[in-house]
Write a protein that holds these residues in place. Structure first.
Motif, PDB file in Angstrom:
ATOM      1  N   CYS A 112       1.019  -7.843  -0.930  1.00 26.88           N
ATOM      2  CA  CYS A 112       0.743  -6.457  -1.319  1.00 26.88           C
ATOM      3  C   CYS A 112      -0.537  -6.374  -2.157  1.00 26.88           C
ATOM      4  O   CYS A 112      -1.355  -5.470  -1.968  1.00 26.88           O
ATOM      5  CB  CYS A 112       1.922  -5.888  -2.100  1.00 26.88           C
ATOM      6  SG  CYS A 112       3.395  -5.559  -1.097  1.00 26.88           S
ATOM      7  N   LEU A 113      -0.700  -7.305  -3.083  1.00 27.86           N
ATOM      8  CA  LEU A 113      -1.914  -7.312  -3.902  1.00 27.86           C
ATOM      9  C   LEU A 113      -3.160  -7.499  -3.046  1.00 27.86           C
ATOM     10  O   LEU A 113      -4.209  -6.912  -3.321  1.00 27.86           O
ATOM     11  CB  LEU A 113      -1.834  -8.424  -4.948  1.00 27.86           C
ATOM     12  CG  LEU A 113      -0.865  -8.202  -6.116  1.00 27.86           C
ATOM     13  CD1 LEU A 113      -0.758  -9.468  -6.949  1.00 27.86           C
ATOM     14  CD2 LEU A 113      -1.312  -7.028  -6.986  1.00 27.86           C
ATOM     15  N   ASP A 114      -3.030  -8.302  -2.002  1.00 24.48           N
ATOM     16  CA  ASP A 114      -4.163  -8.579  -1.114  1.00 24.48           C
ATOM     17  C   ASP A 114      -4.362  -7.508  -0.050  1.00 24.48           C
ATOM     18  O   ASP A 114      -5.238  -7.651   0.808  1.00 24.48           O
ATOM     19  CB  ASP A 114      -3.972  -9.939  -0.421  1.00 24.48           C
ATOM     20  CG  ASP A 114      -4.049 -11.110  -1.389  1.00 24.48           C
ATOM     21  OD1 ASP A 114      -4.560 -10.922  -2.511  1.00 24.48           O
ATOM     22  OD2 ASP A 114      -3.590 -12.212  -1.019  1.00 24.48           O
ATOM     23  N   ARG A 115      -3.511  -6.475  -0.067  1.00 24.66           N
ATOM     24  CA  ARG A 115      -3.562  -5.373   0.917  1.00 24.66           C
ATOM     25  C   ARG A 115      -3.192  -5.832   2.325  1.00 24.66           C
ATOM     26  O   ARG A 115      -3.475  -5.140   3.305  1.00 24.66           O
ATOM     27  CB  ARG A 115      -4.929  -4.688   0.898  1.00 24.66           C
ATOM     28  CG  ARG A 115      -5.237  -3.981  -0.416  1.00 24.66           C
ATOM     29  CD  ARG A 115      -6.585  -3.292  -0.412  1.00 24.66           C
ATOM     30  NE  ARG A 115      -6.668  -2.314   0.649  1.00 24.66           N
ATOM     31  CZ  ARG A 115      -7.542  -2.379   1.670  1.00 24.66           C
ATOM     32  NH1 ARG A 115      -8.376  -3.397   1.774  1.00 24.66           N
ATOM     33  NH2 ARG A 115      -7.562  -1.433   2.580  1.00 24.66           N
ATOM     34  N   GLU A 116      -2.573  -6.983   2.424  1.00 28.51           N
ATOM     35  CA  GLU A 116      -2.012  -7.406   3.711  1.00 28.51           C
ATOM     36  C   GLU A 116      -0.823  -6.514   4.062  1.00 28.51           C
ATOM     37  O   GLU A 116      -0.611  -6.181   5.228  1.00 28.51           O
ATOM     38  CB  GLU A 116      -1.583  -8.867   3.602  1.00 28.51           C
ATOM     39  CG  GLU A 116      -0.884  -9.441   4.818  1.00 28.51           C
ATOM     40  CD  GLU A 116      -0.332 -10.841   4.571  1.00 28.51           C
ATOM     41  OE1 GLU A 116       0.227 -11.402   5.521  1.00 28.51           O
ATOM     42  OE2 GLU A 116      -0.442 -11.344   3.429  1.00 28.51           O
ATOM     43  N   PHE A 117      -0.036  -6.146   3.024  1.00 33.00           N
ATOM     44  CA  PHE A 117       1.111  -5.263   3.183  1.00 33.00           C
ATOM     45  C   PHE A 117       0.858  -3.973   2.424  1.00 33.00           C
ATOM     46  O   PHE A 117       0.264  -3.965   1.346  1.00 33.00           O
ATOM     47  CB  PHE A 117       2.392  -5.915   2.661  1.00 33.00           C
ATOM     48  CG  PHE A 117       2.715  -7.243   3.302  1.00 33.00           C
ATOM     49  CD1 PHE A 117       2.781  -7.366   4.681  1.00 33.00           C
ATOM     50  CD2 PHE A 117       2.934  -8.365   2.520  1.00 33.00           C
ATOM     51  CE1 PHE A 117       3.068  -8.584   5.279  1.00 33.00           C
ATOM     52  CE2 PHE A 117       3.231  -9.595   3.109  1.00 33.00           C
ATOM     53  CZ  PHE A 117       3.297  -9.701   4.488  1.00 33.00           C
ATOM     54  N   THR A 118       1.347  -2.876   2.972  1.00 36.28           N
ATOM     55  CA  THR A 118       1.211  -1.572   2.339  1.00 36.28           C
ATOM     56  C   THR A 118       2.160  -1.419   1.165  1.00 36.28           C
ATOM     57  O   THR A 118       1.836  -0.767   0.169  1.00 36.28           O
ATOM     58  CB  THR A 118       1.500  -0.461   3.368  1.00 36.28           C
ATOM     59  OG1 THR A 118       0.694  -0.677   4.526  1.00 36.28           O
ATOM     60  CG2 THR A 118       1.227   0.913   2.795  1.00 36.28           C
ATOM     61  N   ALA A 119       3.350  -1.994   1.270  1.00 41.97           N
ATOM     62  CA  ALA A 119       4.368  -1.845   0.239  1.00 41.97           C
ATOM     63  C   ALA A 119       5.406  -2.955   0.403  1.00 41.97           C
ATOM     64  O   ALA A 119       5.440  -3.646   1.431  1.00 41.97           O
ATOM     65  CB  ALA A 119       5.042  -0.473   0.333  1.00 41.97           C
ATOM     66  N   LEU A 120       6.240  -3.089  -0.610  1.00 41.32           N
ATOM     67  CA  LEU A 120       7.300  -4.093  -0.629  1.00 41.32           C
ATOM     68  C   LEU A 120       8.651  -3.399  -0.742  1.00 41.32           C
ATOM     69  O   LEU A 120       8.843  -2.522  -1.591  1.00 41.32           O
ATOM     70  CB  LEU A 120       7.096  -5.038  -1.818  1.00 41.32           C
ATOM     71  CG  LEU A 120       8.255  -5.969  -2.198  1.00 41.32           C
ATOM     72  CD1 LEU A 120       8.600  -6.909  -1.047  1.00 41.32           C
ATOM     73  CD2 LEU A 120       7.901  -6.758  -3.455  1.00 41.32           C
ATOM     74  N   VAL A 121       9.578  -3.807   0.121  1.00 38.29           N
ATOM     75  CA  VAL A 121      10.962  -3.334   0.070  1.00 38.29           C
ATOM     76  C   VAL A 121      11.845  -4.566  -0.127  1.00 38.29           C
ATOM     77  O   VAL A 121      11.699  -5.553   0.599  1.00 38.29           O
ATOM     78  CB  VAL A 121      11.364  -2.603   1.364  1.00 38.29           C
ATOM     79  CG1 VAL A 121      12.820  -2.135   1.289  1.00 38.29           C
ATOM     80  CG2 VAL A 121      10.427  -1.423   1.621  1.00 38.29           C
ATOM     81  N   THR A 122      12.759  -4.515  -1.095  1.00 35.85           N
ATOM     82  CA  THR A 122      13.553  -5.707  -1.404  1.00 35.85           C
ATOM     83  C   THR A 122      15.043  -5.488  -1.177  1.00 35.85           C
ATOM     84  O   THR A 122      15.609  -4.471  -1.580  1.00 35.85           O
ATOM     85  CB  THR A 122      13.344  -6.143  -2.876  1.00 35.85           C
ATOM     86  OG1 THR A 122      13.703  -5.069  -3.758  1.00 35.85           O
ATOM     87  CG2 THR A 122      11.890  -6.520  -3.126  1.00 35.85           C
TER      88      THR A 122
END
Length: 334
Positions: A112-122
């Motif tokens: 997420c920090l690297d903008r590889e992912f838009t958001a995190l769902v846990t």
């Protein structure tokens, strides 16, 4: 991550961590394939764990392996492999796999920090078994704050139009009064006000603030925290333009008349606000961490070890968490 491609904002790519491997996290992640989302979902899990759980549940699900070089497309669910330390039996905790859980979270947060992912769902983790592995861990909120360099994470749960944020999170009750300081309340309310604007598109949030003591201290007869700490902090923030009401008695702060027109409630501690929220929406409520440089949402329930592998786990809260992440991302990037 070397070789990773920043997410195409036209099609979000969400990281979904599958949580405690002995719990219902793998079960509900398998159910993601049965529903279309306007995003690519990347499930972080051990491939054999998902294959075994799918077979046990009689669910004909298999995910393609995640490849960051392939542009995301709506409705696609892929698997980012993370290896278990030891095989898992549904419902049986094993501290040997605590590091596996944290590897998933660390990898997803970095993405997420690297903008590889838009958001995190846990999906849910089990704090006890992580601590049994001699790893200090008080929850997702605190772990992700450290992983992303956030100074003050704020935990907020939502159910429909009800939003409840917490001034303190996973603390023993006897430690809560000492943690309620002017500095902490100022930071928490600043973050809550800012993220209600930034992530929810609310132009001028109205926030109800609970007192700490019964009857909000009853003019000091039931405790002085409201007089000495909470009220002065609210006065300073009001002078800066924040729309705050309180400190309010918590037993009436959640009445329909009081909630009318309010955008959020700040409770002083975990079990002051969350029982009300979960009564209002358990099973479709969403946990959102404010104050992070990334978007993170989560389910509103625990690992439910007794349901793992039974076919009775309800993925409703996970579905809601995915939809919430997409909505927040739309406001944040729009």
């Amino acid at each position: 991550m070397p070789g990773a491609t920043p997410t195409n904002r036209a099609v979000p790519r969400l990281a979904v961590t599958s949580g405690e491997p002995a719990g219902i996290g793998p079960d509900i992640c398998l159910q993601l394939a049965a529903r279309h989302f306007d995003a690519e979902l990347v499930v972080l899990a051990d491939p054999m764990l998902l294959e075994t759980r799918a077979r046990d549940l009689g669910v004909p699900v298999s995910f393609d392996t995640y490849d960051p070089r392939i542009p995301p497309r709506p409705g696609r669910v892929t698997l980012l492999p993370i290896a278990l330390n030891r095989p898992v039996e549904a419902g049986s905790l094993d501290p040997a796999n605590a590091d596996y859980v944290l590897q998933m979270l660390g990898r997803a947060a970095k993405g997420c920090l690297d903008r590889e992912f838009t958001a995190l769902v846990t999906a849910p983790v089990h704090k006890g078994t992580i601590n049994d592995a001699s790893i200090a861990f008080s929850g997702h909120t605190e772990f992700l704050a450290k992983a992303t360099g956030a100074q003050m994470p704020v935990m907020m749960l939502t159910a429909g139009n009800l939003r409840v944020a917490l001034a303190t999170t996973h603390l023993p009750l006897r430690d809560v009064p000492d943690a309620i300081t002017t500095k902490r309340l100022t930071q928490v309310l600043d973050i809550l006000d800012r993220d209600l604007r930034r992530l929810f598109g609310i132009a001028a949030p109205r926030i109800l603030v609970c007192g700490l003591n019964p009857h909000a201290g009853e003019s000091g007869h039931l405790g002085r925290e409201e007089i000495d700490v909470i009220a002065p902090a609210l006065d300073k923030l009001r002078a800066r333009g924040l729309r705050l009401e309180g400190p309010l008695p918590a037993d009436t702060a959640f009445t329909p008349a009081r909630l009318q027109g309010a955008d959020a409630v700040l409770a002083m501690y975990h079990d002051q606000g969350l029982p009300v929220l979960k009564h209002a929406g358990f099973g479709h409520a969403v946990n959102i961490t404010l104050g992070l440089p990334i978007i993170r949402t989560s389910v509103d329930h625990g690992t439910a070890l007794d349901l793992a592998g039974s076919g009775r786990a309800d993925a409703g809260s996970l579905f809601a968490a995915v939809e919430a992440a997409l909505e927040l991302a739309g406001h944040a990037h729009g």
